[in-house]
Structures are given as C-alpha cells and as structure tokens.
Design a protein around this motif. Structure first.
Motif, PDB file in Angstrom:
ATOM      1  N   TRP A  26       0.395  -0.952   0.020  1.00  9.85           N
ATOM      2  CA  TRP A  26      -0.322  -0.224  -0.006  1.00  9.85           C
ATOM      3  C   TRP A  26       0.890   1.134  -0.313  1.00  9.85           C
ATOM      4  N   THR A  27       0.171   1.963  -0.364  1.00  5.78           N
ATOM      5  CA  THR A  27       0.948   3.786  -0.358  1.00  5.78           C
ATOM      6  C   THR A  27       0.167   4.558   0.858  1.00  5.78           C
ATOM      7  N   VAL A  28       1.371   5.418   0.989  1.00 10.03           N
ATOM      8  CA  VAL A  28       0.466   6.476   2.209  1.00 10.03           C
ATOM      9  C   VAL A  28       1.552   7.774   1.631  1.00 10.03           C
ATOM     10  N   GLY A  50      -6.027  -4.177  -9.207  1.00 12.07           N
ATOM     11  CA  GLY A  50      -7.255  -5.024  -9.140  1.00 12.07           C
ATOM     12  C   GLY A  50      -7.399  -3.936  -7.634  1.00 12.07           C
ATOM     13  N   CYS A  51      -7.600  -3.803  -7.458  1.00 10.84           N
ATOM     14  CA  CYS A  51      -8.180  -3.023  -6.125  1.00 10.84           C
ATOM     15  C   CYS A  51      -7.933  -2.272  -5.819  1.00 10.84           C
ATOM     16  N   PRO A  52      -8.968  -1.182  -5.942  1.00 12.94           N
ATOM     17  CA  PRO A  52      -9.311  -0.015  -5.941  1.00 12.94           C
ATOM     18  C   PRO A  52      -9.541   0.960  -5.027  1.00 12.94           C
ATOM     19  N   THR A  53      -8.685  -0.104  -3.731  1.00 10.73           N
ATOM     20  CA  THR A  53      -9.629   0.631  -1.970  1.00 10.73           C
ATOM     21  C   THR A  53      -8.310   1.550  -1.902  1.00 10.73           C
ATOM     22  N   ALA A  54      -9.169   2.991  -0.895  1.00  8.85           N
ATOM     23  CA  ALA A  54      -8.354   3.937  -1.234  1.00  8.85           C
ATOM     24  C   ALA A  54      -9.110   4.197   0.396  1.00  8.85           C
ATOM     25  N   GLY A  55      -7.995   5.036   1.072  1.00  7.15           N
ATOM     26  CA  GLY A  55      -9.110   5.620   2.789  1.00  7.15           C
ATOM     27  C   GLY A  55      -7.950   7.049   2.741  1.00  7.15           C
ATOM     28  N   ALA A  56      -8.411   7.740   3.769  1.00  5.73           N
ATOM     29  CA  ALA A  56      -8.361   8.682   4.394  1.00  5.73           C
ATOM     30  C   ALA A  56      -7.797   9.044   5.935  1.00  5.73           C
ATOM     31  N   TRP A 101      -4.258   6.742   1.859  1.00  2.52           N
ATOM     32  CA  TRP A 101      -3.752   5.831   1.705  1.00  2.52           C
ATOM     33  C   TRP A 101      -4.084   4.845   0.787  1.00  2.52           C
ATOM     34  N   SER A 102      -3.477   4.689   0.001  1.00  2.53           N
ATOM     35  CA  SER A 102      -4.036   2.916  -1.260  1.00  2.53           C
ATOM     36  C   SER A 102      -3.480   1.804  -0.891  1.00  2.53           C
ATOM     37  N   CYS A 103      -4.514   1.252  -1.469  1.00  2.00           N
ATOM     38  CA  CYS A 103      -4.113  -0.513  -1.710  1.00  2.00           C
ATOM     39  C   CYS A 103      -3.803  -0.885  -3.128  1.00  2.00           C
ATOM     40  N   GLN A 151      -4.595   1.367   8.986  1.00  4.43           N
ATOM     41  CA  GLN A 151      -5.831   1.414   7.885  1.00  4.43           C
ATOM     42  C   GLN A 151      -5.621   0.257   6.895  1.00  4.43           C
ATOM     43  N   ALA A 152      -4.195   0.377   6.485  1.00  8.49           N
ATOM     44  CA  ALA A 152      -4.200   0.146   5.215  1.00  8.49           C
ATOM     45  C   ALA A 152      -3.816  -1.401   5.619  1.00  8.49           C
ATOM     46  N   ALA A 153      -2.518  -1.400   6.507  1.00  7.76           N
ATOM     47  CA  ALA A 153      -2.765  -2.909   6.891  1.00  7.76           C
ATOM     48  C   ALA A 153      -3.847  -4.058   7.778  1.00  7.76           C
TER      49      ALA A 153
END
Length: 70
Positions: free
Chosen positions: A19-21, A42-48, A36-38, A58-60
């Motif tokens: 993941w990236t932060v 193929g995984c579009p999941t991201a968050g703040a 953060w983003s996975c 959160q990413a872990a």
C-alpha cells in the motif's frame, strides 16, 4: 505478525508494504490530512486518515482483511 506491527514496520520503512501512504495534497480539513491506497493489482480501495500512523494501520487492516496478508 499482527496488523499493528505490520503498519509500524511499513511506516518506519522496514517493510515493503503493498500500500502507499502520502500527505493529502489539498486536505478539506485537519481531520484527514493523509491518504492511503492499496497497491494490489485490481484493488481500487483507498482511504483517508488523521495521521500517517493511522493511515498505515488502516491500510494494513484492509490488506489483511481483503487479501489475507499484509
């Protein structure tokens, strides 16, 4: 390894995390200045998150839950 340990290792650069932060380029408020983003293909999941440590946690958590490992 627990997700807390994975997140801390990634934040310290001891783990090549899937993941990236990064700092939010234009935070709307002070509550979510980190993104953060996975990086799993193929995984579009991201968050703040509130801070860098929370973003890694959160990413872990996401990666362990959705992909079975971090």
């Amino acid at each position: 390894m627990r997700t807390t340990e994975l997140a801390q290792a990634a934040r310290l650069g001891l783990l090549a995390a899937p993941w990236t932060v990064r700092p939010h380029p234009e935070p709307a408020d002070r509550q979510h200045p980190w993104l953060w983003s996975c990086t799993t293909p193929g995984c579009p999941t991201a968050g703040a998150a509130v801070n860098e440590g929370n973003a890694h946690q959160q990413a872990a958590d996401h990666h362990t839950r959705e992909h079975g490992t971090a």
